[in-house]
Scaffold this active site. Sequence first.
Site, PDB file in Angstrom:
ATOM      1  N   LYS A  93      -6.678  -4.791  -3.121  1.00 53.23           N
ATOM      2  CA  LYS A  93      -7.269  -5.510  -1.979  1.00 53.23           C
ATOM      3  C   LYS A  93      -8.274  -4.616  -1.254  1.00 53.23           C
ATOM      4  CE  LYS A  93      -3.452  -4.434   1.260  1.00 53.23           C
ATOM      5  NZ  LYS A  93      -4.211  -3.590   2.172  1.00 53.23           N
ATOM      6  N   ASP A 121       0.794  -1.249   0.000  1.00 47.11           N
ATOM      7  CA  ASP A 121       0.000   0.000   0.000  1.00 47.11           C
ATOM      8  C   ASP A 121       0.825   1.298   0.000  1.00 47.11           C
ATOM      9  OD1 ASP A 121      -1.935  -1.923   0.219  1.00 47.11           O
ATOM     10  OD2 ASP A 121      -2.728  -1.279   2.157  1.00 47.11           O
ATOM     11  N   CYS A 175      -2.020  -2.717   7.732  1.00 48.63           N
ATOM     12  CA  CYS A 175      -2.035  -3.626   6.575  1.00 48.63           C
ATOM     13  C   CYS A 175      -0.800  -4.520   6.498  1.00 48.63           C
ATOM     14  CB  CYS A 175      -2.218  -2.823   5.300  1.00 48.63           C
ATOM     15  SG  CYS A 175      -3.890  -2.137   5.195  1.00 48.63           S
ATOM     16  N   GLU A 206      -4.617  -0.814  -1.307  1.00 48.96           N
ATOM     17  CA  GLU A 206      -5.921  -0.893  -0.632  1.00 48.96           C
ATOM     18  C   GLU A 206      -6.883  -0.064  -1.467  1.00 48.96           C
ATOM     19  OE1 GLU A 206      -5.950  -0.144   3.590  1.00 48.96           O
ATOM     20  OE2 GLU A 206      -8.133   0.030   3.643  1.00 48.96           O
ATOM     21  N   GLN A 246       8.297 -14.330  21.121  1.00 50.05           N
ATOM     22  CA  GLN A 246       7.907 -15.735  21.280  1.00 50.05           C
ATOM     23  C   GLN A 246       8.496 -16.611  20.172  1.00 50.05           C
ATOM     24  OE1 GLN A 246       3.662 -16.115  22.822  1.00 50.05           O
ATOM     25  NE2 GLN A 246       3.549 -14.135  21.776  1.00 50.05           N
ATOM     26  N   VAL A 262       3.275   0.226   4.163  1.00 50.72           N
ATOM     27  CA  VAL A 262       2.541   0.916   5.223  1.00 50.72           C
ATOM     28  C   VAL A 262       1.139   0.339   5.372  1.00 50.72           C
ATOM     29  CG1 VAL A 262       3.852   3.028   4.866  1.00 50.72           C
ATOM     30  CG2 VAL A 262       1.732   2.710   3.582  1.00 50.72           C
ATOM     31  N   THR A 263       0.555   0.532   6.570  1.00 52.66           N
ATOM     32  CA  THR A 263       1.249   0.933   7.782  1.00 52.66           C
ATOM     33  C   THR A 263       1.615  -0.330   8.556  1.00 52.66           C
ATOM     34  OG1 THR A 263      -0.807   1.123   9.084  1.00 52.66           O
ATOM     35  CG2 THR A 263      -0.036   3.103   7.958  1.00 52.66           C
ATOM     36  N   LYS A 267      -7.624  -5.077   4.824  1.00 59.90           N
ATOM     37  CA  LYS A 267      -6.302  -4.726   5.340  1.00 59.90           C
ATOM     38  C   LYS A 267      -5.292  -5.801   4.950  1.00 59.90           C
ATOM     39  CE  LYS A 267      -8.124  -1.121   7.243  1.00 59.90           C
ATOM     40  NZ  LYS A 267      -8.133   0.101   6.394  1.00 59.90           N
TER      41      LYS A 267
HETATM   42  C1  C5J Z   1      -2.996   0.442   5.607  1.00 60.90           C
HETATM   43  C2  C5J Z   1      -4.743   1.610   6.800  1.00 60.90           C
HETATM   44  N1  C5J Z   1      -2.499   0.293   4.389  1.00 60.90           N
HETATM   45  N2  C5J Z   1      -3.928   1.984   7.773  1.00 60.90           N
HETATM   46  N3  C5J Z   1      -4.265   0.939   5.714  1.00 60.90           N
HETATM   47  O1  C5J Z   1      -2.326   0.190   6.586  1.00 60.90           O
HETATM   48  O2  C5J Z   1      -5.919   1.869   6.825  1.00 60.90           O
END
Ligand code: C5J
Length: 220
Positions: A129, A24, A162, A72, A202, A157-158, A132
């Site tokens: 997509k 994204d 996502c 996205e 973990q 990002v972020t 997320k």
């Molecule tokens: C992504 C969002 N790409 N933060 N989307 O992380 O809404």
Amino acid sequence: MVTVPAKPFAYDLDPARVALVVIDMQRDFVEPGGFGETLGNDVSLLQAIVPTVRDLIGLFRAKGWTIVHTRESHSADLADCPPAKRDRGAPSLRIGDEGPMGRILVRGEPGNDIVPDLAPQPGEIVIDKPGKGAFYATALGDILRLKGITHLVFAGVTTEVCVQTTMREANDRGYECLLVEDATESYFPEFKAAAIRMMTAQGGIVGWSTDLATLKAAVG
Ligand code: C5J
């Protein structure tokens, strides 16, 4: 196998079966006037990683390794945008509204494109997509399976939304996941740090993390 120094321990990268997934890196998240800013975020933090992501993409191009870009995005009629997503909170503009870069988070609008510095090249995979995670309601899983990919390197990002969602989806599907820390960013630095910690804790419960210089040195 190439051994990459990483957290929580070395990552074995299979050069014949690796793909980069750039999540994204769109104008809607990185530039003023897009979805990220309508949610009240300062987008300058995200702009700062563009050169590092460009170098990482350059590394994969130089090696001839598979590159996947995600966006996205939603269809123009918003049929793939659940009301729960569009109606949540109090953004200055909602998904589908007309903004300075076209309709927010709608496929084909200028703001929905990947930033020019990171534009996909012919032969690279682009996944649109609605969620997320990049596996949800997309052909990504089938595409990776047909290519025999087993190892995924993540950027974009972020980090905690996502990127993390997609890494968790990939981990559950059996992929060995490596996040490049300086090629991912959040509007909230503390969330980035926490996401990396929780994914690598973990014994690498979701995956590994490293930085671009370390990855470059390892793959030669
Ligand atoms: C992504 C969002 N790409 N933060 N989307 O992380 O809404």
